[in-house]
Design a protein around this motif. Sequence first.
Motif, PDB file in Angstrom:
ATOM      1  N   GLU A 103       0.856  -1.187   0.000  1.00  0.00           N
ATOM      2  CA  GLU A 103       0.000   0.000   0.000  1.00  0.00           C
ATOM      3  C   GLU A 103       0.890   1.234   0.000  1.00  0.00           C
ATOM      4  N   ASP A 157       1.822   5.241  -0.153  1.00  0.00           N
ATOM      5  CA  ASP A 157       1.365   6.580   0.197  1.00  0.00           C
ATOM      6  C   ASP A 157       1.539   7.471  -1.032  1.00  0.00           C
ATOM      7  N   CYS A 205      -1.492  -1.053  -4.259  1.00  0.00           N
ATOM      8  CA  CYS A 205      -2.591  -0.087  -4.313  1.00  0.00           C
ATOM      9  C   CYS A 205      -2.173   1.173  -3.570  1.00  0.00           C
ATOM     10  N   TRP A 206      -3.003   2.214  -3.657  1.00  0.00           N
ATOM     11  CA  TRP A 206      -2.794   3.430  -2.873  1.00  0.00           C
ATOM     12  C   TRP A 206      -3.264   3.197  -1.440  1.00  0.00           C
ATOM     13  N   ASP A 230      -4.391   5.298   0.854  1.00  0.00           N
ATOM     14  CA  ASP A 230      -5.536   6.049   1.361  1.00  0.00           C
ATOM     15  C   ASP A 230      -6.873   5.540   0.817  1.00  0.00           C
ATOM     16  N   THR A 231      -6.911   5.163  -0.446  1.00  0.00           N
ATOM     17  CA  THR A 231      -8.174   4.752  -1.062  1.00  0.00           C
ATOM     18  C   THR A 231      -8.278   3.249  -1.311  1.00  0.00           C
ATOM     19  N   LYS A 232      -7.141   2.557  -1.259  1.00  0.00           N
ATOM     20  CA  LYS A 232      -7.034   1.128  -1.632  1.00  0.00           C
ATOM     21  C   LYS A 232      -7.342   0.904  -3.113  1.00  0.00           C
ATOM     22  N   ASN A 233      -7.341   1.985  -3.907  1.00  0.00           N
ATOM     23  CA  ASN A 233      -7.531   1.846  -5.345  1.00  0.00           C
ATOM     24  C   ASN A 233      -6.247   1.346  -5.998  1.00  0.00           C
TER      25      ASN A 233
END
Length: 336
Positions: free
Chosen positions: A254, A256, A318-319, A321-324
């Motif tokens: 993940e 940032d 993924c990112w 903050d958004t888990k996108n």
Amino acid sequence: MPEGPSLAELGETALLQRLAVHAPPEQWNDDAALLPPLQGERWVISTDALVEGVHFSAATTPAWSVGWRAAAANLSDLAAMGCQRGAGFTVAVAAPGATPVSWLEQVYAGMGSALAQFGGQLLGGDCSRSDQIMLSITAIGAVNPTQLIRRDGGRCGDWLVVSGAHGLSGLGLRLLQAAAGQQELTPELQQLEPSLQEAAIRAHQEPQPRFDAVAALHASRPQGSPWRLGGTDSSDGLRRSLELLGDACGCRAELDPDQLPLPAGAPRCAAMQQLCLDGGEDFELVLALPEPWAQALLAELPGARRIGQLGACSGPPCWADTKNPLPGGRGFEHFS
């Protein structure tokens, strides 16, 4: 010819999975292979090939840099396994008969310079005729078996730390290709400071295997804590390194979005983000560490950066903050 998918259709990852059935279990899961223990040490072996037209060209890479880069790529694999120096390597050379001898002498001068700086000696090799130039190096180094770096050592909650910036080598290649009329630069990349351009070209033509980062790992490990971490190098791109770490330990990376390890002075634009994630050949270490060790490493190793953490779920990076998912792209693929 037997029927079935081609190399381009199958892809590198699936090819390795098919071929791995012919080797001992888990032997192909890391940056280099391990021999059985010998006199208290594990010997690490890495083989890498550089092919003209795939990994280098006369327009972007002079002969001395071809040799340096060939050596650095293999030495980087040793560092990614925990070695603190190289012991030596063998070189197999294939080239057309019309290749100037002076060109090959410069290649070996570049390899020799890298060995003189990072340790090891030229042990021998082989030569053959071919339609294009290829260098295949097998490098060896020793590591304490209790201080190996393996890709599967990460755990949920570990900090993700890189030993340095990413995208610099890919940027250097873009600049060299643009100078040779092979590449169009985006407007943002046309306005870079001369110092950044020089650093990028140097990063591409003279990459540095990060043995110093391995030494910093030893110096920063909190007293009494176990040697437990995950790691690989970023030869095929930061995204690909994070995929390998996540797949090996079952925890997705993940990132940032505010901590992408862009080079100092580089613009925060889409082209530079893509080079950071997928440019490749930065040869930095990408590590998953317990938080206390990660914090100590950041204080010990100049240029090291935290870029995120390992999450509880499996899957592609993924990112945070958004888990996108990260924006579309991929690292270097040999058969595409």
